[in-house]
Design a protein around this motif. Sequence first.
Motif, PDB file in Angstrom:
ATOM      1  N   HIS A 173      66.273  49.242  45.406  1.00 38.04           N
ATOM      2  CA  HIS A 173      66.754  49.464  44.051  1.00 38.04           C
ATOM      3  C   HIS A 173      65.856  48.672  43.102  1.00 38.04           C
ATOM      4  O   HIS A 173      65.535  47.512  43.378  1.00 38.04           O
ATOM      5  N   ARG A 198      61.437  54.551  42.994  1.00 42.47           N
ATOM      6  CA  ARG A 198      62.810  55.079  43.033  1.00 42.47           C
ATOM      7  C   ARG A 198      62.860  56.464  43.661  1.00 42.47           C
ATOM      8  O   ARG A 198      63.815  56.815  44.357  1.00 42.47           O
ATOM      9  N   ILE A 219      66.856  44.542  46.065  1.00 48.72           N
ATOM     10  CA  ILE A 219      66.973  44.733  44.616  1.00 48.72           C
ATOM     11  C   ILE A 219      65.789  44.037  43.952  1.00 48.72           C
ATOM     12  O   ILE A 219      65.696  42.805  43.973  1.00 48.72           O
ATOM     13  N   VAL A 266      76.050  49.751  44.732  1.00 47.87           N
ATOM     14  CA  VAL A 266      75.026  49.159  45.603  1.00 47.87           C
ATOM     15  C   VAL A 266      75.636  48.351  46.745  1.00 47.87           C
ATOM     16  O   VAL A 266      75.201  48.457  47.893  1.00 47.87           O
ATOM     17  N   THR A 296      68.657  55.151  46.080  1.00 50.63           N
ATOM     18  CA  THR A 296      68.433  54.155  45.035  1.00 50.63           C
ATOM     19  C   THR A 296      69.382  54.363  43.853  1.00 50.63           C
ATOM     20  O   THR A 296      69.731  55.487  43.505  1.00 50.63           O
TER      21      THR A 296
END
Length: 352
Positions: free
Chosen positions: A173, A191, A142, A218, A197
């Motif tokens: 992500h 992305r 992330i 996620v 994603t």
Amino acid sequence: MRQSKLLLLTLAAVLTLTFALATTASAQMIKKVDNFIFFLDQSGSMAQKHKTLDTKKIDMAIETMHAMNKAVPNLDYNASLFLFAPFENKLRPGTYNKTAMTNAISSVKTDFDIFGRLTPMGNGLIDLDPVIAGLRGTTALIMFTDGLSNLGADPVAQARALYAKYGNNLCIHVVSFADHAKGQMIIDDVRALSSCTVVADYTSLNSPGAMDAYARKVFYTDAPAAAPAPTRAPVPVTPMEKETITFSLHFGFDKYQITDEMIPVLEQAKMILDENPSASYVIGGHTDSTGPEAYNQGLSERRAGSVKDWMVTNGVSTSRLESKGYGELSPRYDNATSEGRKLNRRVEIQTK
């Protein structure tokens, strides 16, 4: 003596009930990934105030990371926190602990100098590669960034290289704090490399319930409910949520033809379509606001048609595809700037 014994029994009962409730809550969740890495951009641009929200982007990112940490369930993840621009380890990979992650996030300095602190985002991904290589199972990376990479390796190329190396064991992500079209373009391109994603930015995650929904997409999924008793009642079918495949396919001014430079991007998009051969898609063409609206409508239809023709020629069934033009009516970027107009001359693909 009797009072002490009664107190101990009561305390034991409370602890047993608490443990049972915690165990039940954990049993209702199944983790989607084995590992997650918070990867924070601490470049000079992040220390500047967001153009529209009038808050330092690094402060917004820290706030978002704290909120996300609270939303992640206490499952047996392997978790870590790294920074880039410059690259720095704040929490080494280890068993996920909310308090440890909270302390690591809180230790990030936000009052650093802006000048001379460029953004080698691609180099940061290169530095993170050995960390990912040392993990077992699937990993969610992330990133918290405004996307303004201006030094070193191409971040999109490096993200693509990570996907090529780790395949389905990695999903990147990006939580966007972008306030420039260039930064958002880089984020969009990263992305677009994978359909896994989950798209989010500071504003969207501050909507009621949005952070919990993001964590569910996620980090975990709910365990399937126990099978119901046999019944003749029909089982309702939940409609599939539409998915938009955004990729960097930007046409020249007043152009709709496919060029050689577009082929690698189209091949990436086709791979996503091939992953779900039963799905049907709408290919949407868009223009900037230059010129008459009626002309732009026709131009957007030609752009969508060019992409559909390429997909069909390269093996995608025409019955799965519908091309549609939206003209200048759905801009994603600011048409008042040349960069924004360039980015609005685009094609997107969405599931029906």
